[in-house]
Design a protein around this motif. Sequence first.
Motif, PDB file in Angstrom:
ATOM      1  N   GLN A  69       0.771  -1.050  -0.100  1.00  0.00           N
ATOM      2  CA  GLN A  69      -0.002   0.127   0.331  1.00  0.00           C
ATOM      3  C   GLN A  69       0.810   1.394   0.148  1.00  0.00           C
ATOM      4  O   GLN A  69       1.846   1.342   0.976  1.00  0.00           O
ATOM      5  N   PRO A  70       0.684   2.192  -0.847  1.00  0.00           N
ATOM      6  CA  PRO A  70       1.343   3.276  -0.761  1.00  0.00           C
ATOM      7  C   PRO A  70       1.316   4.280   0.310  1.00  0.00           C
ATOM      8  O   PRO A  70       0.099   4.351   0.887  1.00  0.00           O
ATOM      9  N   ILE A  71       2.417   4.825   0.937  1.00  0.00           N
ATOM     10  CA  ILE A  71       2.373   5.592   2.118  1.00  0.00           C
ATOM     11  C   ILE A  71       2.267   6.865   1.827  1.00  0.00           C
ATOM     12  O   ILE A  71       3.185   7.496   0.976  1.00  0.00           O
ATOM     13  N   LEU A  72       1.144   7.700   2.215  1.00  0.00           N
ATOM     14  CA  LEU A  72       1.124   9.113   1.839  1.00  0.00           C
ATOM     15  C   LEU A  72       1.719   9.930   2.902  1.00  0.00           C
ATOM     16  O   LEU A  72       2.361  10.705   2.096  1.00  0.00           O
ATOM     17  N   ARG A  73       1.762   9.596   3.958  1.00  0.00           N
ATOM     18  CA  ARG A  73       2.418  10.363   4.898  1.00  0.00           C
ATOM     19  C   ARG A  73       2.639   9.526   6.323  1.00  0.00           C
ATOM     20  O   ARG A  73       1.864   8.675   6.483  1.00  0.00           O
ATOM     21  N   LEU A  74       3.432  10.089   7.210  1.00  0.00           N
ATOM     22  CA  LEU A  74       3.329   9.538   8.670  1.00  0.00           C
ATOM     23  C   LEU A  74       3.059  10.503   9.627  1.00  0.00           C
ATOM     24  O   LEU A  74       3.527  11.795   9.319  1.00  0.00           O
ATOM     25  N   ALA A  75       2.154  10.224  10.557  1.00  0.00           N
ATOM     26  CA  ALA A  75       1.844  11.332  11.566  1.00  0.00           C
ATOM     27  C   ALA A  75       2.015  11.047  12.869  1.00  0.00           C
ATOM     28  O   ALA A  75       1.608   9.746  13.364  1.00  0.00           O
ATOM     29  N   PRO A  76       2.585  11.852  13.918  1.00  0.00           N
ATOM     30  CA  PRO A  76       2.609  11.467  15.047  1.00  0.00           C
ATOM     31  C   PRO A  76       1.303  11.357  15.935  1.00  0.00           C
ATOM     32  O   PRO A  76       0.361  12.141  15.553  1.00  0.00           O
ATOM     33  N   TYR A  77       1.141  10.200  16.862  1.00  0.00           N
ATOM     34  CA  TYR A  77      -0.145  10.462  17.482  1.00  0.00           C
ATOM     35  C   TYR A  77       0.452  10.076  18.987  1.00  0.00           C
ATOM     36  O   TYR A  77       1.147   9.277  19.501  1.00  0.00           O
ATOM     37  N   THR A  78      -0.391  10.743  19.882  1.00  0.00           N
ATOM     38  CA  THR A  78      -0.061  10.631  21.295  1.00  0.00           C
ATOM     39  C   THR A  78      -1.536  10.266  22.058  1.00  0.00           C
ATOM     40  O   THR A  78      -2.516  10.946  21.901  1.00  0.00           O
ATOM     41  N   PRO A  92      -5.801   3.859  -0.009  1.00  0.00           N
ATOM     42  CA  PRO A  92      -6.609   2.544   0.412  1.00  0.00           C
ATOM     43  C   PRO A  92      -6.191   1.506  -0.840  1.00  0.00           C
ATOM     44  O   PRO A  92      -6.567   0.534  -0.498  1.00  0.00           O
ATOM     45  N   GLU A  93      -5.499   1.722  -1.796  1.00  0.00           N
ATOM     46  CA  GLU A  93      -5.342   0.996  -2.907  1.00  0.00           C
ATOM     47  C   GLU A  93      -4.471  -0.098  -2.434  1.00  0.00           C
ATOM     48  O   GLU A  93      -3.334   0.304  -1.936  1.00  0.00           O
ATOM     49  N   LEU A  94      -4.561  -1.405  -2.738  1.00  0.00           N
ATOM     50  CA  LEU A  94      -4.052  -2.563  -2.391  1.00  0.00           C
ATOM     51  C   LEU A  94      -3.221  -3.005  -3.692  1.00  0.00           C
ATOM     52  O   LEU A  94      -4.022  -3.343  -4.646  1.00  0.00           O
ATOM     53  N   VAL A  95      -2.077  -3.272  -3.767  1.00  0.00           N
ATOM     54  CA  VAL A  95      -1.425  -3.640  -5.019  1.00  0.00           C
ATOM     55  C   VAL A  95      -0.796  -4.770  -4.711  1.00  0.00           C
ATOM     56  O   VAL A  95       0.118  -5.179  -4.015  1.00  0.00           O
ATOM     57  N   ARG A  96      -1.143  -5.860  -5.416  1.00  0.00           N
ATOM     58  CA  ARG A  96      -0.501  -7.086  -5.265  1.00  0.00           C
ATOM     59  C   ARG A  96       0.991  -7.320  -5.809  1.00  0.00           C
ATOM     60  O   ARG A  96       1.106  -6.564  -6.904  1.00  0.00           O
ATOM     61  N   THR A  97       1.739  -8.265  -5.162  1.00  0.00           N
ATOM     62  CA  THR A  97       2.958  -8.317  -5.805  1.00  0.00           C
ATOM     63  C   THR A  97       3.143  -9.670  -5.821  1.00  0.00           C
ATOM     64  O   THR A  97       2.470 -10.619  -5.376  1.00  0.00           O
TER      65      THR A  97
END
Length: 141
Positions: A69-78, A92-97
Amino acid sequence: MIHMVKLCVGISSFEELESYRNERAHWWGADYGEDVHVHRTRMMPKRAAEMEGIASIYWVIAGSIVCRQPILRLAPYTDAEGKDYCDIIMSPELVRTIPYPKRPFQGWRYLEPKDAPPDIAANDAENSVEIAAELARLGLL
């Protein structure tokens, strides 16, 4: 660029992951107000800048990398107790490998692009997955 590889715990097939993908953000209480999928993990990658918008998370299901799945961004969460986490916000796209065997591990690992399994074309997915899985089982892939 660097990818991420992670075990898809509790999921036994690509189809099962696909069926759960719309519910995953709700499991974490993460709603970013857009059509994304979220996975919460404990640690923020130190190489986050090499991932956001250009890399993918490769999912290990039943002992093999089977999709990404393509990573759009990473966000901190507390959380309410003050523990820090990282929300991996994905397309949301799942790409088969092509299935690549991968032994179990904890957490996530970096995955060099040269070591990432290639995508399977959508129109060839059904036949290619079966053939590639058999080749991987035989140690030929």
